[in-house]
Design a protein around this motif. Structure first.
Motif, mmCIF file in Angstrom:
data_model
loop_
_atom_site.group_PDB
_atom_site.id
_atom_site.type_symbol
_atom_site.label_atom_id
_atom_site.label_comp_id
_atom_site.label_asym_id
_atom_site.label_seq_id
_atom_site.Cartn_x
_atom_site.Cartn_y
_atom_site.Cartn_z
ATOM 1 N N ASP A 1 3.445 3.960 4.792
ATOM 2 C CA ASP A 1 2.819 2.932 3.951
ATOM 3 C C ASP A 1 1.322 3.211 3.897
ATOM 4 O OD1 ASP A 1 3.916 -0.317 3.331
ATOM 5 O OD2 ASP A 1 1.842 0.278 2.949
ATOM 6 N N VAL B 1 12.725 -11.286 -5.306
ATOM 7 C CA VAL B 1 13.045 -11.460 -3.880
ATOM 8 C C VAL B 1 11.990 -12.361 -3.217
ATOM 9 C CG1 VAL B 1 13.579 -10.223 -1.755
ATOM 10 C CG2 VAL B 1 13.981 -9.121 -3.981
ATOM 11 N N ASP C 1 -1.743 -0.625 0.974
ATOM 12 C CA ASP C 1 -2.427 -0.900 -0.295
ATOM 13 C C ASP C 1 -2.951 -2.345 -0.315
ATOM 14 O OD1 ASP C 1 -2.380 0.244 -3.341
ATOM 15 O OD2 ASP C 1 -2.143 -1.933 -3.286
ATOM 16 N N GLN D 1 11.009 2.063 -0.555
ATOM 17 C CA GLN D 1 10.610 0.722 -1.020
ATOM 18 C C GLN D 1 9.172 0.695 -1.502
ATOM 19 O OE1 GLN D 1 13.238 -1.684 -0.725
ATOM 20 N NE2 GLN D 1 14.276 0.217 -0.129
ATOM 21 N N LYS E 1 0.698 -7.487 6.094
ATOM 22 C CA LYS E 1 1.413 -6.266 6.489
ATOM 23 C C LYS E 1 1.218 -5.980 7.980
ATOM 24 C CE LYS E 1 0.669 -4.682 1.844
ATOM 25 N NZ LYS E 1 0.423 -3.674 0.851
ATOM 26 N N LYS F 1 9.798 1.743 -13.122
ATOM 27 C CA LYS F 1 10.981 1.586 -12.260
ATOM 28 C C LYS F 1 12.206 2.238 -12.910
ATOM 29 C CE LYS F 1 9.750 -0.242 -8.547
ATOM 30 N NZ LYS F 1 10.100 0.352 -7.271
ATOM 31 N N PHE G 1 6.599 -6.274 2.091
ATOM 32 C CA PHE G 1 7.488 -7.424 2.260
ATOM 33 C C PHE G 1 8.948 -6.973 2.470
ATOM 34 C CE2 PHE G 1 9.995 -10.519 -0.523
ATOM 35 C CZ PHE G 1 10.409 -11.286 0.563
ATOM 36 N N ILE G 2 9.544 -6.360 1.484
ATOM 37 C CA ILE G 2 10.971 -6.012 1.602
ATOM 38 C C ILE G 2 11.156 -4.836 2.563
ATOM 39 C CG2 ILE G 2 13.032 -5.267 0.355
ATOM 40 C CD1 ILE G 2 11.814 -6.653 -2.156
ATOM 41 N N ARG H 1 5.224 -11.589 -0.665
ATOM 42 C CA ARG H 1 3.976 -11.372 -1.392
ATOM 43 C C ARG H 1 3.449 -12.722 -1.852
ATOM 44 N NH1 ARG H 1 6.460 -7.517 -5.249
ATOM 45 N NH2 ARG H 1 5.373 -8.724 -6.805
ATOM 46 N N TYR I 1 5.339 -1.709 -15.550
ATOM 47 C CA TYR I 1 6.027 -1.727 -14.252
ATOM 48 C C TYR I 1 7.523 -1.453 -14.446
ATOM 49 C CZ TYR I 1 8.378 -3.696 -10.157
ATOM 50 O OH TYR I 1 9.207 -3.884 -9.076
ATOM 51 N N ASP J 1 0.420 8.204 1.942
ATOM 52 C CA ASP J 1 0.695 7.888 0.544
ATOM 53 C C ASP J 1 1.915 8.674 0.035
ATOM 54 O OD1 ASP J 1 0.332 7.694 -2.400
ATOM 55 O OD2 ASP J 1 -1.575 6.789 -1.795
ATOM 56 N N TYR K 1 -2.407 -7.150 -2.000
ATOM 57 C CA TYR K 1 -2.580 -8.491 -1.454
ATOM 58 C C TYR K 1 -3.065 -8.323 -0.020
ATOM 59 C CZ TYR K 1 2.157 -7.649 0.403
ATOM 60 O OH TYR K 1 3.253 -7.104 1.024
HETATM 61 P P1 NAD Z 1 5.115 -4.975 -1.394
HETATM 62 O O1 NAD Z 1 3.902 -4.724 -2.231
HETATM 63 O O2 NAD Z 1 5.071 -6.036 -0.369
HETATM 64 O O3 NAD Z 1 5.603 -3.636 -0.701
HETATM 65 C C1 NAD Z 1 5.324 -2.367 -1.211
HETATM 66 C C2 NAD Z 1 4.667 -1.573 -0.092
HETATM 67 O O4 NAD Z 1 4.424 -0.264 -0.588
HETATM 68 C C3 NAD Z 1 3.311 -2.148 0.335
HETATM 69 O O5 NAD Z 1 3.267 -2.353 1.737
HETATM 70 C C4 NAD Z 1 2.298 -1.105 -0.087
HETATM 71 O O6 NAD Z 1 1.209 -0.995 0.805
HETATM 72 C C5 NAD Z 1 3.155 0.145 -0.117
HETATM 73 N N1 NAD Z 1 2.621 1.131 -1.073
HETATM 74 C C6 NAD Z 1 2.118 0.903 -2.309
HETATM 75 N N2 NAD Z 1 1.711 2.046 -2.849
HETATM 76 C C7 NAD Z 1 1.964 3.026 -1.932
HETATM 77 C C8 NAD Z 1 1.741 4.419 -1.912
HETATM 78 N N3 NAD Z 1 1.169 5.043 -2.946
HETATM 79 N N4 NAD Z 1 2.122 5.113 -0.821
HETATM 80 C C9 NAD Z 1 2.684 4.476 0.253
HETATM 81 N N5 NAD Z 1 2.900 3.150 0.281
HETATM 82 C C10 NAD Z 1 2.552 2.439 -0.798
HETATM 83 O O7 NAD Z 1 6.267 -5.274 -2.453
HETATM 84 P P2 NAD Z 1 7.773 -5.752 -2.199
HETATM 85 O O8 NAD Z 1 7.929 -7.029 -2.900
HETATM 86 O O9 NAD Z 1 8.141 -5.629 -0.780
HETATM 87 O O10 NAD Z 1 8.551 -4.644 -3.012
HETATM 88 C C11 NAD Z 1 9.262 -3.574 -2.374
HETATM 89 C C12 NAD Z 1 10.008 -2.791 -3.418
HETATM 90 O O11 NAD Z 1 10.938 -3.636 -4.102
HETATM 91 C C13 NAD Z 1 9.108 -2.205 -4.501
HETATM 92 O O12 NAD Z 1 9.628 -0.939 -4.838
HETATM 93 C C14 NAD Z 1 9.263 -3.160 -5.657
HETATM 94 O O13 NAD Z 1 9.023 -2.517 -6.886
HETATM 95 C C15 NAD Z 1 10.721 -3.566 -5.492
HETATM 96 N N6 NAD Z 1 11.061 -4.880 -6.064
HETATM 97 C C16 NAD Z 1 10.541 -6.023 -5.507
HETATM 98 C C17 NAD Z 1 10.908 -7.248 -6.046
HETATM 99 C C18 NAD Z 1 10.399 -8.544 -5.477
HETATM 100 O O14 NAD Z 1 10.743 -9.593 -6.020
HETATM 101 N N7 NAD Z 1 9.620 -8.566 -4.406
HETATM 102 C C19 NAD Z 1 11.778 -7.305 -7.144
HETATM 103 C C20 NAD Z 1 12.255 -6.117 -7.670
HETATM 104 C C21 NAD Z 1 11.910 -4.905 -7.108
#
Ligand code: NAD
Length: 328
Positions: free
Chosen positions: A31, A184, A34, A86, A42, A158, A11-12, A190, A154, A66, A37
């Protein structure tokens, strides 16, 4: 610039990658797709980035791999000017079920990237951290001086990862920053998060689900504001070694938000209440003074403006997005 965006299909990360491609940069998205969801969300992100690249903006390449694969990570970082990290195993509640995976992906994965960055040398390393590092609020809004006592695996993962980012900046003179995002939301978000739940259920004629009594408060942050904070870090090392809040500052009770979305989309529906999970934060609220000072960050979207933009997007993309939300 050559920019490695880990989690670049998520997402982000997807929004950050898309923006950099549109701005003419060469983006490599790492990426592992995973299945936390529905992966087809994606695939839409990847498609959008490819479309921008083929229409003559910057370049875009997806590497399906990975962050735990140290050799692959070294190879990709060696070719990058910037790393926007991210990728993570997200999800506060799910982390309670399987804490070790959160450590492996979020901490070891970050260390692989940091080690590669210090060995090859890059312009800057930017990591996505989270408001979950704060834990129970002693005062609000959280500023960066607030104690960090996460209440979920979690949040702990972080915090560990961002401490490594700051330590590597100090010890190895690596230009590195962590951004603590506050809940976010936005297009392609998500599916298992409050705003997509409220909007999709209301449009689908089903009651929105509120966990607990809904008195929890959040700084819901529109994804475009998060992208701007990241873009600002292309041009400044002023935040090196710091972990900085990126929130909306426009705080709202979850029940109020659910009611407003319900009133707008499906006034006949009642809210449904389910148990709150202990690992869920009760209140989050960001002070963004530090981000304003160091990055010129000013959130543009109030919650109501962002939710309205999300609803417009949802309606335009409902055909493909809604079934995937229901699937997740
Ligand atoms: P997301 O799950 O949509 O994105 C994370 C991406 O990382 C996914 O596409 C997933 O396939 C990939 N991923 C997971 N494990 C992996 C691995 N081992 N190797 C390579 N890729 C891998 O989540 P998001 O909401 O986009 O979050 C992005 C970042 O922002 C994350 O680090 C999350 O912890 C952080 N974050 C998100 C929020 C929020 O509200 N969405 C809030 C605080 C922090």
């Amino acid at each position: 610039m050559k920019i490695l965006v880990t989690g670049g299909a998520g997402f982000i990360g997807g929004h950050i990658a898309e923006r950099f491609v549109v701005d003419g940069h060469d983006v490599v998205a790492l990426d592992n797709l995973d299945p936390f969801y529905d992966v087809d969300i994606k695939r839409h992100t990847i498609e959008r980035c490819r479309e921008h690249a083929s229409s003559g903006d910057g370049r875009y390449e997806l590497v399906e791999g990975d962050v735990r694969d140290a050799d692959l990570v070294s190879e990709l970082v060696a070719d990058a000017d910037y790393v926007y990290h991210q990728a993570a195993q997200a999800g506060v509640r799910q982390s309670v079920e399987n804490p070790r995976k959160y450590d492996e992906v979020n901490v070891d994965g970050t260390l692989n990237l940091l080690d590669a960055a210090r060995e090859t040398g890059i312009e800057r390393f930017v990591m996505a951290s989270s408001s979950s590092v704060y834990g129970k609020p002693r005062y609000l809004p959280y500023d960066e001086e607030h104690p960090t006592t996460p209440v979920s695996p979690y949040g702990a993962s972080k915090l560990a990862a961002e401490r490594y980012v700051c330590a590597y900046s100090e010890v190895y003179d690596l230009s590195a920053v962590a951004l603590r995002y506050f809940t976010v939301y936005g297009p392609r978000m998500r599916p298992n998060m409050a705003i997509s739940n409220f909007v999709s259920r209301c449009l689908d004629g089903r009651s929105p689900v509120v966990y607990g009594d809904g008195s929890q408060t959040r700084d819901f942050t529109f994804v475009e504001d998060v992208v701007e904070a990241n873009v600002a870090l292309l041009d400044t090392d002023a935040a090196d070694g710091e972990a900085i809040n990126v929130g909306s500052t426009d705080n709202i009770e979850i029940e109020t938000l659910a009611e407003e979305i319900r009133d707008q989309l499906a006034p006949d529906l009642d809210l449904v209440y389910e148990d709150r999970h202990d690992a869920d934060a009760e209140h989050t609220h960001a002070s963004t003074e530090r981000a304003a000072e160091l990055l010129g960050y000013e959130p543009e979207y109030t919650i109501r403006e962002g939710v309205s933009a999300f609803i417009d997007w949802y309606r335009e993309n409902r055909e493909w997005y809604e079934p995937l939300v229901r699937n997740s």
